[in-house]
Design an enzyme around this catalytic site. Structure first.
Site, short mmCIF file in Angstrom:
data_model
loop_
_atom_site.label_atom_id
_atom_site.label_comp_id
_atom_site.label_asym_id
_atom_site.label_seq_id
_atom_site.Cartn_x
_atom_site.Cartn_y
_atom_site.Cartn_z
N CYS A 119 0.82 -1.21 0.00
CA CYS A 119 0.00 0.00 0.00
C CYS A 119 0.86 1.27 0.00
O CYS A 119 1.51 1.57 -0.98
CB CYS A 119 -0.99 -0.04 1.16
SG CYS A 119 -2.33 1.15 0.94
N HIS A 139 -3.74 -5.18 0.19
CA HIS A 139 -3.29 -5.61 1.52
C HIS A 139 -3.39 -7.14 1.67
O HIS A 139 -4.35 -7.64 2.25
CB HIS A 139 -4.15 -4.95 2.60
CG HIS A 139 -3.83 -3.52 2.84
ND1 HIS A 139 -2.84 -3.11 3.70
CD2 HIS A 139 -4.36 -2.39 2.31
CE1 HIS A 139 -2.77 -1.78 3.71
NE2 HIS A 139 -3.69 -1.32 2.87
N GLU A 191 -1.84 -9.00 3.66
CA GLU A 191 -1.77 -9.41 5.07
C GLU A 191 -3.16 -9.52 5.67
O GLU A 191 -3.37 -10.32 6.59
CB GLU A 191 -0.87 -8.47 5.87
CG GLU A 191 -1.49 -7.15 6.32
CD GLU A 191 -1.75 -6.16 5.19
OE1 GLU A 191 -1.36 -6.42 4.03
OE2 GLU A 191 -2.36 -5.11 5.46
#
Ligand code: MN
Length: 233
Positions: free
Chosen positions: A104, A208, A210
């Site tokens: 990001c 993202h 994660e």
């Protein structure tokens, strides 16, 4: 020995260190050991000499002064000391050809580190109908697709030409300088991934993974595994 992965951090409103724990979970799941780096950390060269990889996490806008622009009225909060530290980290790691995964804001900062530029606000500065890139649903869920550029490292990892990703950004990569290349684009033209053709593993992702890894998203988990694998070599 498990690879040591430097993890950048944000600052909360009191100026204290803040790292979303989902980044730590993703590194741990993939077999790395996170080393959190607070803004204002000193000894960057010494630290980078010991780290095996660097994860640049999300956060505030990158200061446009770093790519030669005046601040657009829609520019968000900028933390100059964080920009400065992260640029030093990236430069040291790429000089040593150590793996960098940039997520990001990290992906945007990576582009600036290589001499590229950003859209300071996508809705104010990009033409055409843009998708919702500041998704309202939980970040664990994908929201738009991206087309992956063939023959890229990302294509190799994905094993497919299109994947679904989440999205939480109001800035985006604009001009990209070699040896960085674009490796994924959303169907509204948004650049969503970058990688270096001159380094072993330097990958930027506008989304993202994660957060998606928390829902067992195969691609998101694989991205972290490939990063940790590269850091293990
Ligand atoms: Mn997006």
């Amino acid at each position: 020995m498990k690879p040591l992965i430097g993890v950048t951090s944000d600052m909360d409103k009191n100026g204290d260190m803040l790292v979303q724990s989902r980044y730590i979970r993703a590194i741990r799941r993939a077999g790395g050991v996170p080393v959190i780096l607070p803004v204002g950390m000193y000894g960057i060269e010494d630290i980078c000499g010991r780290l095996d990889g660097l994860l640049l996490i999300g956060g505030e806008d990158v200061d446009p002064i770093l790519y030669g622009e005046e601040p657009h009225e829609k520019l968000g909060k900028v933390v100059p000391e964080r920009d400065e530290m992260e640029l030093a980290l990236v430069n040291s790691m790429i000089d040593q050809d150590k793996p960098v995964l940039a997520i990001c804001r990290g992906h945007q900062l990576l582009n600036v580190a290589f001499g590229g530029t950003l859209y300071q606000d996508i809705h104010a500065q990009m033409s055409g109908d843009l998708f919702q890139h500041l998704q309202l649903k939980d970040l664990k869920f994908a929201t738009h697709t991206v087309d992956i550029v063939p023959d890229s490292k990302l294509a190799q990892i994905a094993g497919t030409s299109e994947i679904r990703v989440n999205s939480l950004h109001h800035q985006a990569v604009k001009d990209v300088k070699s040896p960085l290349v674009v490796t994924a684009v959303a169907k509204d033209g948004m650049i969503e991934a970058l990688e270096s053709t001159a380094h072993r593993f330097v990958v930027g992702l506008q989304w993202h993974p994660e957060a998606m890894a928390d829902r067992q998203d195969t691609m998101a988990i694989k991205l972290f595994e490939e990063f940790i694998e590269a850091a293990t070599d």
